[in-house]
Enzyme design. Structure first.
Site, PDB file in Angstrom:
ATOM      1  N   ARG A 116       0.848  -1.208   0.000  1.00 25.26           N
ATOM      2  CA  ARG A 116       0.000   0.000   0.000  1.00 25.26           C
ATOM      3  C   ARG A 116       0.876   1.249   0.000  1.00 25.26           C
ATOM      4  NH1 ARG A 116      -2.413  -3.823   3.051  1.00 25.26           N
ATOM      5  NH2 ARG A 116      -4.646  -4.279   2.807  1.00 25.26           N
ATOM      6  N   SER A 147      -8.751   6.161   0.812  1.00 28.68           N
ATOM      7  CA  SER A 147      -7.552   6.117  -0.053  1.00 28.68           C
ATOM      8  C   SER A 147      -6.325   5.629   0.712  1.00 28.68           C
ATOM      9  CB  SER A 147      -7.263   7.512  -0.612  1.00 28.68           C
ATOM     10  OG  SER A 147      -8.425   8.077  -1.148  1.00 28.68           O
ATOM     11  N   ASP A 179     -11.279  -4.436   7.257  1.00 28.51           N
ATOM     12  CA  ASP A 179     -10.531  -5.399   8.078  1.00 28.51           C
ATOM     13  C   ASP A 179     -11.481  -6.113   9.048  1.00 28.51           C
ATOM     14  OD1 ASP A 179      -8.081  -4.574   6.894  1.00 28.51           O
ATOM     15  OD2 ASP A 179      -8.102  -2.806   8.179  1.00 28.51           O
ATOM     16  N   ARG A 182     -13.686  -8.558   7.054  1.00 27.46           N
ATOM     17  CA  ARG A 182     -12.936  -9.788   6.756  1.00 27.46           C
ATOM     18  C   ARG A 182     -12.769 -10.647   8.002  1.00 27.46           C
ATOM     19  NH1 ARG A 182      -8.776  -6.268   3.209  1.00 27.46           N
ATOM     20  NH2 ARG A 182      -9.706  -6.680   1.166  1.00 27.46           N
ATOM     21  N   HIS A 206      -3.933   0.014   8.891  1.00 22.76           N
ATOM     22  CA  HIS A 206      -4.515  -0.691   7.745  1.00 22.76           C
ATOM     23  C   HIS A 206      -3.434  -1.039   6.724  1.00 22.76           C
ATOM     24  CE1 HIS A 206      -7.333  -2.045   4.767  1.00 22.76           C
ATOM     25  NE2 HIS A 206      -6.829  -1.184   3.888  1.00 22.76           N
ATOM     26  N   MET A 257     -15.134  -3.429  -0.303  1.00 22.58           N
ATOM     27  CA  MET A 257     -14.780  -2.116   0.285  1.00 22.58           C
ATOM     28  C   MET A 257     -15.963  -1.166   0.238  1.00 22.58           C
ATOM     29  SD  MET A 257     -12.700  -0.292   1.862  1.00 22.58           S
ATOM     30  CE  MET A 257     -13.791   0.926   2.585  1.00 22.58           C
TER      31      MET A 257
HETATM   32  N1  LIG Z   1      -9.299   1.593   3.213  1.00 16.26           N
HETATM   33  C1  LIG Z   1      -9.470   0.422   2.634  1.00 16.26           C
HETATM   34  O1  LIG Z   1      -9.783  -0.574   3.289  1.00 16.26           O
HETATM   35  C2  LIG Z   1      -9.353   0.290   1.142  1.00 16.26           C
HETATM   36  C3  LIG Z   1      -9.886  -0.840   0.501  1.00 16.26           C
HETATM   37  C4  LIG Z   1      -9.790  -0.944  -0.878  1.00 16.26           C
HETATM   38  C5  LIG Z   1      -9.152   0.074  -1.615  1.00 16.26           C
HETATM   39  N2  LIG Z   1      -8.660   1.143  -0.953  1.00 16.26           N
HETATM   40  C6  LIG Z   1      -8.017   2.251  -1.701  1.00 16.26           C
HETATM   41  O2  LIG Z   1      -9.032   3.048  -2.316  1.00 16.26           O
HETATM   42  C7  LIG Z   1      -8.465   3.762  -3.433  1.00 16.26           C
HETATM   43  C8  LIG Z   1      -9.374   3.661  -4.653  1.00 16.26           C
HETATM   44  O3  LIG Z   1      -9.454   2.335  -5.088  1.00 16.26           O
HETATM   45  P1  LIG Z   1     -10.332   1.953  -6.394  1.00 16.26           P
HETATM   46  O4  LIG Z   1     -10.218   0.498  -6.560  1.00 16.26           O
HETATM   47  O5  LIG Z   1     -11.660   2.586  -6.300  1.00 16.26           O
HETATM   48  O6  LIG Z   1      -9.482   2.697  -7.540  1.00 16.26           O
HETATM   49  P2  LIG Z   1     -10.007   3.165  -8.989  1.00 16.26           P
HETATM   50  O7  LIG Z   1      -8.779   3.504  -9.782  1.00 16.26           O
HETATM   51  O8  LIG Z   1     -10.941   2.175  -9.541  1.00 16.26           O
HETATM   52  O9  LIG Z   1     -10.827   4.483  -8.667  1.00 16.26           O
HETATM   53  C9  LIG Z   1     -10.227   5.611  -8.150  1.00 16.26           C
HETATM   54  C10 LIG Z   1     -10.982   6.819  -8.641  1.00 16.26           C
HETATM   55  O10 LIG Z   1     -10.346   7.980  -8.080  1.00 16.26           O
HETATM   56  C11 LIG Z   1     -10.443   8.981  -9.067  1.00 16.26           C
HETATM   57  N3  LIG Z   1      -9.498  10.066  -8.809  1.00 16.26           N
HETATM   58  C12 LIG Z   1      -8.178  10.136  -9.049  1.00 16.26           C
HETATM   59  N4  LIG Z   1      -7.704  11.336  -8.703  1.00 16.26           N
HETATM   60  C13 LIG Z   1      -8.748  12.030  -8.208  1.00 16.26           C
HETATM   61  C14 LIG Z   1      -8.908  13.320  -7.704  1.00 16.26           C
HETATM   62  N5  LIG Z   1      -7.885  14.177  -7.610  1.00 16.26           N
HETATM   63  N6  LIG Z   1     -10.131  13.707  -7.286  1.00 16.26           N
HETATM   64  C15 LIG Z   1     -11.179  12.868  -7.372  1.00 16.26           C
HETATM   65  N7  LIG Z   1     -11.095  11.628  -7.856  1.00 16.26           N
HETATM   66  C16 LIG Z   1      -9.884  11.220  -8.272  1.00 16.26           C
HETATM   67  C17 LIG Z   1     -10.178   8.267 -10.389  1.00 16.26           C
HETATM   68  O11 LIG Z   1     -10.615   9.034 -11.491  1.00 16.26           O
HETATM   69  C18 LIG Z   1     -10.966   6.994 -10.185  1.00 16.26           C
HETATM   70  O12 LIG Z   1     -12.278   7.115 -10.665  1.00 16.26           O
HETATM   71  C19 LIG Z   1      -7.073   3.143  -3.634  1.00 16.26           C
HETATM   72  O13 LIG Z   1      -6.107   3.989  -3.061  1.00 16.26           O
HETATM   73  C20 LIG Z   1      -7.144   1.836  -2.856  1.00 16.26           C
HETATM   74  O14 LIG Z   1      -5.890   1.384  -2.432  1.00 16.26           O
HETATM   75  C21 LIG Z   1      -8.747   1.259   0.389  1.00 16.26           C
HETATM   76  O1  LIG Z   2      -5.151  -4.173  -0.326  1.00 20.19           O
HETATM   77  C1  LIG Z   2      -5.334  -3.105  -0.906  1.00 20.19           C
HETATM   78  O2  LIG Z   2      -4.453  -2.548  -1.558  1.00 20.19           O
HETATM   79  C2  LIG Z   2      -6.693  -2.459  -0.845  1.00 20.19           C
HETATM   80  C3  LIG Z   2      -7.260  -2.384   0.522  1.00 20.19           C
HETATM   81  O3  LIG Z   2      -6.425  -1.723   1.413  1.00 20.19           O
HETATM   82  C4  LIG Z   2      -7.684  -3.720   1.084  1.00 20.19           C
HETATM   83  O4  LIG Z   2      -7.425  -3.993   2.251  1.00 20.19           O
HETATM   84  O5  LIG Z   2      -8.322  -4.494   0.340  1.00 20.19           O
END
Ligand SMILES: NC(=O)c1ccc[n+]([C@@H]2O[C@H](COP(=O)([O-])OP(=O)(O)OC[C@H]3O[C@@H](n4cnc5c(N)ncnc54)[C@H](O)[C@@H]3O)[C@@H](O)[C@H]2O)c1
Ligand SMILES: O=C(O)C[C@H](O)C(=O)O
Length: 343
Positions: A116, A147, A179, A182, A206, A257
């Site tokens: 990450r 994010s 988390d 899961r 995380h 998520m």
């Molecule tokens: N906290 C958690 O448990 C968890 C779980 C899964 C994913 N994530 C994180 O969530 C984030 C997004 O994942 P995803 O699979 O949706 O990615 P994705 O690429 O499918 O979607 C991300 C979106 O963000 C948009 N984006 C980029 N820059 C931007 C900005 N400046 N302003 C607004 N929007 C913007 C993109 O256009 C896109 O639509 C990743 O960083 C991922 O690691 C976190």
């Molecule tokens: O694992 C990742 O990169 C996305 C997210 O943080 C998750 O836990 O699924």
């Protein structure tokens, strides 16, 4: 004025400096939720789930592109909230204005082989600019940070808000609900108990070993061996990687998520609306350990964090896990703070 119109008049009352809104009819208060990154893999199903939430009255869907289509699609669902799409930086202010909750799943996801933290270089800047806009347009909103790397993006947000003079530690949350989701699923499978009844606190952060599920506190209780607990712990810590590898280059967890993000946002809405005893785990500013941010159970209320709850009794295995995670978590927190102050 007709009675029906009277019923929809919103009364605003000032309670300890904050504005609490109510419908005179006794229905749920008006609440605006903004999703930043709404056209993405998480953003789209999360927007759908927020549209299904009856506690939301206005839903603002923002992304750099693609949101008019997502908003038009979601807006046809016959539920309470009015939906609007906003695309491009010039519309960000409008998307944020009046928001009670801002959910941030904007940024790049992992590919196989990445940690990450490898996302830091891109996502830190995205989060910083979005939080700068939040400080300007909706400084009192509760921020749900999805994010990655959450262990760094939450400290970045805190520094941005501090610089803007709007920081309120009660209103900033790292979303670690996946988390917990899961841990509940894996525990129910191993313990052969009804998953709908399972509760498991997950503390720390995380990423990898910073994710510390406390299976000794899981309910309903089960007689699992040390080896089984160790395997469950490892699977929970590696849950994100399991999905990243299965998706084989097509991103990370999005659907689970979105589910987790919707649960956490719903808890925040309930807290804001004065529902008692709403407790979820979240990565927040904390005194639970010597680290400035830490995930643990948090009681949510009308101002966001009402109480950060302690860790409870830990087993020797969990105590060892706690000590082991601290250096990595601290270094990710410090990296976020350093970035925010240098840029
Ligand atoms: N906290 C958690 O448990 C968890 C779980 C899964 C994913 N994530 C994180 O969530 C984030 C997004 O994942 P995803 O699979 O949706 O990615 P994705 O690429 O499918 O979607 C991300 C979106 O963000 C948009 N984006 C980029 N820059 C931007 C900005 N400046 N302003 C607004 N929007 C913007 C993109 O256009 C896109 O639509 C990743 O960083 C991922 O690691 C976190
Ligand atoms: O694992 C990742 O990169 C996305 C997210 O943080 C998750 O836990 O699924």
């Amino acid at each position: 004025m007709r009675t029906s119109m009277l019923k929809s008049i919103i009364r605003r009352t000032s309670i300890s400096g904050t504005s609490r809104r109510r419908f005179t009819s006794g229905s749920a208060p008006e609440r605006k939720v903004a999703v930043l990154g709404a056209a993405g893999g998480i953003g789209q199903p999360l927007s759908l789930l927020m549209k299904l939430n009856p506690l939301v009255s206005r839903l603002a869907l923002y992304d750099i592109a693609g949101t008019p289509g997502v908003a038009a699609d979601v807006s046809h669902i016959n539920t309470r909230s009015e939906v609007a799409g906003f695309a491009g930086e010039e519309q960000l202010g409008q998307a944020l204005e009046g928001a009670d909750i801002v959910i941030i799943p904007a940024g790049v996801p992992r590919k196989p082989g990445m940690t990450r933290d490898d996302l830091f270089n891109i996502n830190a800047g995205i989060v910083k600019s979005l939080c700068t806009a939040i400080a300007k347009y909706c400084p009192r909103a509760l921020v749900n940070m999805i994010s990655n790397p959450v262990n760094s993006t939450v400290p970045i947000a805190a520094e941005v808000f501090k610089k803007a003079g709007t920081y309120d530690e009660k209103r900033l949350f790292g979303v670690t609900t996946l988390d917990v989701v899961r841990a509940k699923t894996f525990y129910a499978g191993k313990a052969r108990v009804n998953v709908a009844e399972v509760n498991v606190p997950v503390v720390g952060g995380h990423a990898g070993i910073t994710i510390l599920p406390l299976f000794s506190q899981a309910t309903p209780t089960a007689n699992l061996s040390d080896e089984e607990i160790e395997a469950l712990t490892k699977r929970t810590q590696d849950g994100g990687t399991e999905v990243v590898e299965a998706k084989a280059g097509k991103g990370s967890a999005t659907l689970s998520m979105a589910y987790a993000g919707a649960i956490f946002a719903d808890a925040c809405l309930k807290g804001l609306n004065g529902v008692p005893d709403v407790v979820e785990c979240s990565f927040v500013q904390s005194n639970v350990t010597e680290l400035p941010f830490f995930a643990s159970k948090v009681r949510l209320g009308e101002n966001g964090v009402e109480e950060v709850l302690g860790l409870g009794q830990l087993t020797d295995y969990e105590k060892k896990g706690l000590e082991a995670l601290k250096p990595e978590l601290l270094s990710s927190i410090e990296k976020g703070i350093k970035f925010a102050n240098a840029n």
